[in-house]
Design a protein around this motif. Structure first.
Motif, PDB file in Angstrom:
ATOM      1  N   TYR A 162       0.755  -1.186  -0.017  1.00  0.00           N
ATOM      2  CA  TYR A 162      -0.004   0.009  -0.134  1.00  0.00           C
ATOM      3  C   TYR A 162       0.884   1.396   0.033  1.00  0.00           C
ATOM      4  O   TYR A 162       0.525   2.241  -0.735  1.00  0.00           O
ATOM      5  CB  TYR A 162      -0.897   0.009   1.285  1.00  0.00           C
ATOM      6  N   ASP A 163       2.120   1.131   0.622  1.00  0.00           N
ATOM      7  CA  ASP A 163       2.835   2.487   0.822  1.00  0.00           C
ATOM      8  C   ASP A 163       3.900   2.502  -0.248  1.00  0.00           C
ATOM      9  O   ASP A 163       4.914   3.378  -0.148  1.00  0.00           O
ATOM     10  CB  ASP A 163       3.472   2.368   2.291  1.00  0.00           C
ATOM     11  N   ARG A 164       3.699   1.857  -1.159  1.00  0.00           N
ATOM     12  CA  ARG A 164       4.997   1.600  -2.120  1.00  0.00           C
ATOM     13  C   ARG A 164       5.107   3.151  -3.022  1.00  0.00           C
ATOM     14  O   ARG A 164       6.130   3.293  -3.220  1.00  0.00           O
ATOM     15  CB  ARG A 164       4.722   0.671  -3.525  1.00  0.00           C
ATOM     16  N   ASP A 165       4.207   3.720  -3.133  1.00  0.00           N
ATOM     17  CA  ASP A 165       4.250   5.090  -3.705  1.00  0.00           C
ATOM     18  C   ASP A 165       4.978   6.174  -2.781  1.00  0.00           C
ATOM     19  O   ASP A 165       5.868   6.944  -3.301  1.00  0.00           O
ATOM     20  CB  ASP A 165       2.964   5.717  -4.115  1.00  0.00           C
ATOM     21  N   ILE A 166       4.556   6.176  -1.434  1.00  0.00           N
ATOM     22  CA  ILE A 166       5.379   7.108  -0.645  1.00  0.00           C
ATOM     23  C   ILE A 166       6.847   6.568  -0.353  1.00  0.00           C
ATOM     24  O   ILE A 166       7.802   7.134  -0.123  1.00  0.00           O
ATOM     25  CB  ILE A 166       4.683   7.430   0.619  1.00  0.00           C
ATOM     26  N   ASP A 167       6.910   5.308  -0.223  1.00  0.00           N
ATOM     27  CA  ASP A 167       8.145   4.691  -0.136  1.00  0.00           C
ATOM     28  C   ASP A 167       9.325   4.912  -1.234  1.00  0.00           C
ATOM     29  O   ASP A 167      10.448   5.292  -1.080  1.00  0.00           O
ATOM     30  CB  ASP A 167       8.072   3.227  -0.057  1.00  0.00           C
ATOM     31  N   ARG A 168       8.590   5.359  -2.366  1.00  0.00           N
ATOM     32  CA  ARG A 168       9.604   5.756  -3.459  1.00  0.00           C
ATOM     33  C   ARG A 168      10.285   6.871  -3.322  1.00  0.00           C
ATOM     34  O   ARG A 168      11.274   7.423  -3.683  1.00  0.00           O
ATOM     35  CB  ARG A 168       8.993   5.579  -4.703  1.00  0.00           C
ATOM     36  N   VAL A 169       9.339   7.883  -2.753  1.00  0.00           N
ATOM     37  CA  VAL A 169       9.745   9.307  -2.397  1.00  0.00           C
ATOM     38  C   VAL A 169      10.753   9.390  -1.292  1.00  0.00           C
ATOM     39  O   VAL A 169      11.820  10.300  -1.383  1.00  0.00           O
ATOM     40  CB  VAL A 169       8.622  10.037  -2.061  1.00  0.00           C
ATOM     41  N   MET A 170      10.461   8.695  -0.238  1.00  0.00           N
ATOM     42  CA  MET A 170      11.382   8.871   0.881  1.00  0.00           C
ATOM     43  C   MET A 170      12.815   7.911   0.886  1.00  0.00           C
ATOM     44  O   MET A 170      12.989   6.923   0.545  1.00  0.00           O
ATOM     45  CB  MET A 170      10.557   8.016   2.012  1.00  0.00           C
ATOM     46  N   LYS A 171      13.615   8.839   1.145  1.00  0.00           N
ATOM     47  CA  LYS A 171      15.173   8.011   1.007  1.00  0.00           C
ATOM     48  C   LYS A 171      15.372   6.990   1.639  1.00  0.00           C
ATOM     49  O   LYS A 171      16.035   5.875   1.386  1.00  0.00           O
ATOM     50  CB  LYS A 171      16.251   9.201   1.434  1.00  0.00           C
ATOM     51  N   ARG A 172      14.721   6.802   2.896  1.00  0.00           N
ATOM     52  CA  ARG A 172      14.988   5.684   4.014  1.00  0.00           C
ATOM     53  C   ARG A 172      14.251   4.402   3.402  1.00  0.00           C
ATOM     54  O   ARG A 172      14.844   3.393   3.552  1.00  0.00           O
ATOM     55  CB  ARG A 172      14.287   6.133   5.363  1.00  0.00           C
ATOM     56  N   THR A 173      13.238   4.836   2.473  1.00  0.00           N
ATOM     57  CA  THR A 173      12.573   3.503   2.299  1.00  0.00           C
ATOM     58  C   THR A 173      12.622   3.141   0.625  1.00  0.00           C
ATOM     59  O   THR A 173      11.680   2.283   0.018  1.00  0.00           O
ATOM     60  CB  THR A 173      11.034   3.476   2.687  1.00  0.00           C
ATOM     61  N   SER A 174      13.389   4.068   0.276  1.00  0.00           N
ATOM     62  CA  SER A 174      13.389   4.067  -1.518  1.00  0.00           C
ATOM     63  C   SER A 174      13.793   2.601  -1.950  1.00  0.00           C
ATOM     64  O   SER A 174      13.664   2.324  -3.249  1.00  0.00           O
ATOM     65  CB  SER A 174      14.040   5.136  -2.113  1.00  0.00           C
ATOM     66  N   GLY A 175      14.567   1.877  -1.173  1.00  0.00           N
ATOM     67  CA  GLY A 175      15.117   0.534  -1.685  1.00  0.00           C
ATOM     68  C   GLY A 175      14.255  -0.559  -1.508  1.00  0.00           C
ATOM     69  O   GLY A 175      14.767  -1.569  -1.776  1.00  0.00           O
TER      70      GLY A 175
END
Length: 250
Positions: free
Chosen positions: A70-83
């Motif tokens: 569900y959070d894959r869109d905001i994870d792409r934006v955040m440096k901590r979670t982009s990977g």
């Protein structure tokens, strides 16, 4: 054949990563605490622990997968979670969702059969609280999301307690209360550290919505509340003097 094997291994690694093994492990440790208190300081038959751990671990893994999906869109934006795997489109969304739902729903159903229905119900409440209430309904809309998410995260000790007793006694609710309070300064500290990431993703955590000073005040308040709450097992005669001393020091 080699390429196909490597692809399968890569997919398996991606599934493992989005199941968040670290969180699964911490959930099981918290559940073991509930089991220990519920069984009056004695570990029960190994089969109780095995089936509780297996079903709770799978339910937690499924919940974490749904969160990642569900959070894959905001994870792409955040440096901590982009990977993260879903942020990198390492897995098909539909396929990953099916696997996650099977783990979440299937494990709760199995738990009702091999452990007991109350334990399955408590686990389901935790799954719905984390996936639906926290991830889908509040994380992107209100700075109070962590407070609600903390409730779902405090369920594991209750799961362990219910697994060995078939009920939710005072000890279960006290352990639940300790974890609810403890998770707040923990989550706020992380939000404070990664506030720029959250702001970039338009996630209104307390540091973004209310500021750094307001976050520090909340951390101080919750930590202060945690001191008396953590001593409750002693005063309710659930734990002894060694627990009281350790809880105060910690």
């Amino acid at each position: 054949v080699l390429e196909q094997t490597q692809t399968q291994q890569s997919a398996l690694s991606a599934y493992i990563s989005i199941s968040k093994p670290g969180i699964v492990g911490l959930t099981l440790v918290a559940a073991l605490t509930g089991i220990y208190f519920g069984n009056h300081g004695v570990l029960p038959n190994w089969s109780v622990i095995f089936w509780t751990f297996l079903t709770l671990g799978l339910a937690t893994a499924g919940s974490c997968m749904l969160n990642n999906i569900y959070d894959r869109d905001i994870d792409r934006v955040m440096k901590r979670t982009s990977g993260r795997a879903m942020a990198l489109d390492a897995l098909p969304v539909k396929q990953a969702t099916i696997v996650a739902l099977l783990l979440s729903v299937g494990s709760s159903s199995l738990m009702a059969y091999v452990v007991n229905p109350l334990t399955a119900l408590v686990t389901t409440v935790g799954v719905v609280g984390y996936v639906v209430v926290y991830t889908m309904m509040t994380k992107r809309t209100t700075p109070w999301a962590n407070q609600l998410g903390g409730i779902a995260g405090a369920v594991p000790p209750m799961v362990g307690y219910a697994a060995v007793t078939g009920e939710l006694g005072a000890a279960a609710w006290i352990l639940f209360g300790i974890m609810v309070v403890w998770q707040q300064p923990h989550a706020l500290a992380l939000a404070l550290k990664y506030r720029k990431d959250y702001a970039r993703a338009n996630v209104p955590v307390i540091p973004v919505a209310c500021g750094v000073q307001a976050t520090k005040i909340r951390i101080a308040v919750y930590t202060t509340i945690l001191i008396p709450v953590a001593t409750l097992p002693y005063f309710f005669e659930i734990a002894g003097i060694y627990y009281l001393a350790a809880s105060i020091v910690l």
